[in-house]
Design a protein around this motif. Sequence first.
Motif, PDB file in Angstrom:
ATOM      1  N   MET A   1      20.588 -38.823 -27.784  1.00 52.65           N
ATOM      2  CA  MET A   1      19.754 -39.446 -28.778  1.00 52.65           C
ATOM      3  C   MET A   1      18.984 -40.625 -28.191  1.00 52.65           C
ATOM      4  O   MET A   1      17.814 -40.801 -28.513  1.00 52.65           O
ATOM      5  N   LYS A   2      19.669 -41.404 -27.346  1.00 53.76           N
ATOM      6  CA  LYS A   2      19.003 -42.547 -26.730  1.00 53.76           C
ATOM      7  C   LYS A   2      17.868 -42.089 -25.837  1.00 53.76           C
ATOM      8  O   LYS A   2      16.815 -42.721 -25.777  1.00 53.76           O
ATOM      9  N   LYS A   3      18.073 -40.974 -25.136  1.00 58.87           N
ATOM     10  CA  LYS A   3      17.043 -40.461 -24.239  1.00 58.87           C
ATOM     11  C   LYS A   3      15.795 -40.050 -25.010  1.00 58.87           C
ATOM     12  O   LYS A   3      14.671 -40.288 -24.586  1.00 58.87           O
TER      13      LYS A   3
ATOM     14  N   ILE B   1      13.892 -43.200 -26.082  1.00 57.64           N
ATOM     15  CA  ILE B   1      13.212 -43.821 -24.939  1.00 57.64           C
ATOM     16  C   ILE B   1      11.974 -43.019 -24.560  1.00 57.64           C
ATOM     17  O   ILE B   1      10.902 -43.573 -24.317  1.00 57.64           O
ATOM     18  N   ILE B   2      12.083 -41.689 -24.532  1.00 52.57           N
ATOM     19  CA  ILE B   2      10.930 -40.843 -24.211  1.00 52.57           C
ATOM     20  C   ILE B   2       9.848 -41.013 -25.270  1.00 52.57           C
ATOM     21  O   ILE B   2       8.652 -41.097 -24.960  1.00 52.57           O
ATOM     22  N   PHE B   3      10.242 -41.074 -26.535  1.00 53.99           N
ATOM     23  CA  PHE B   3       9.281 -41.263 -27.615  1.00 53.99           C
ATOM     24  C   PHE B   3       8.560 -42.602 -27.485  1.00 53.99           C
ATOM     25  O   PHE B   3       7.345 -42.672 -27.652  1.00 53.99           O
ATOM     26  N   ILE B   4       9.276 -43.672 -27.150  1.00 52.49           N
ATOM     27  CA  ILE B   4       8.664 -45.007 -26.992  1.00 52.49           C
ATOM     28  C   ILE B   4       7.696 -45.018 -25.822  1.00 52.49           C
ATOM     29  O   ILE B   4       6.583 -45.546 -25.922  1.00 52.49           O
ATOM     30  N   ILE B   5       8.070 -44.406 -24.700  1.00 53.84           N
ATOM     31  CA  ILE B   5       7.196 -44.355 -23.530  1.00 53.84           C
ATOM     32  C   ILE B   5       5.928 -43.562 -23.855  1.00 53.84           C
ATOM     33  O   ILE B   5       4.814 -43.969 -23.525  1.00 53.84           O
ATOM     34  N   ALA B   6       6.077 -42.437 -24.534  1.00 57.01           N
ATOM     35  CA  ALA B   6       4.917 -41.615 -24.897  1.00 57.01           C
ATOM     36  C   ALA B   6       4.007 -42.367 -25.857  1.00 57.01           C
ATOM     37  O   ALA B   6       2.781 -42.355 -25.719  1.00 57.01           O
ATOM     38  N   PHE B   7       4.589 -43.042 -26.827  1.00 54.20           N
ATOM     39  CA  PHE B   7       3.805 -43.776 -27.814  1.00 54.20           C
ATOM     40  C   PHE B   7       3.028 -44.919 -27.151  1.00 54.20           C
ATOM     41  O   PHE B   7       1.850 -45.118 -27.427  1.00 54.20           O
TER      42      PHE B   7
END
Length: 145
Positions: free
Chosen positions: A1-3, A6-12
Amino acid sequence: MKKIVIIFIIAFCSLQMFGQNITPSRIKYFSDSTYNGKVKVEQDASLKNFMETCVGLNKKRDGFPGYRIKVFAQNTQDSRSRANAIRSACSNDEHEAYITFVEPNFEVHVGDFMTRFEALVLMKDLLAKYPEAYIIKTNIKYPIH
């Protein structure tokens, strides 16, 4: 879930950075043809009056505030000739010298300095020749260096 978070935040964040790509050519103010290379300045009438007053006062004033070194001031019969001799001696030393008459004295002032510290440098050299020299605040010409 954390991954996933983190991927969503980087993409955003990366999409946000690419979304703000504005070049000056897209803004009409940066285009050369918008104002034909001319700038129009609008100012209050009181500001224009203030600027004209400042310019007029500066033209009336002989120079602007600064410092000189007074090396001679006397009121004897031969003061004028001695002042001229000292002025020419100081001018030979590559320093501009001025003779002024402040009643009842003829005075010789040397240099045009914007700060007191600049005047101190020359005064240290002049003290050997003129032990009574000191710095005065007066209107000066703009020094050419």
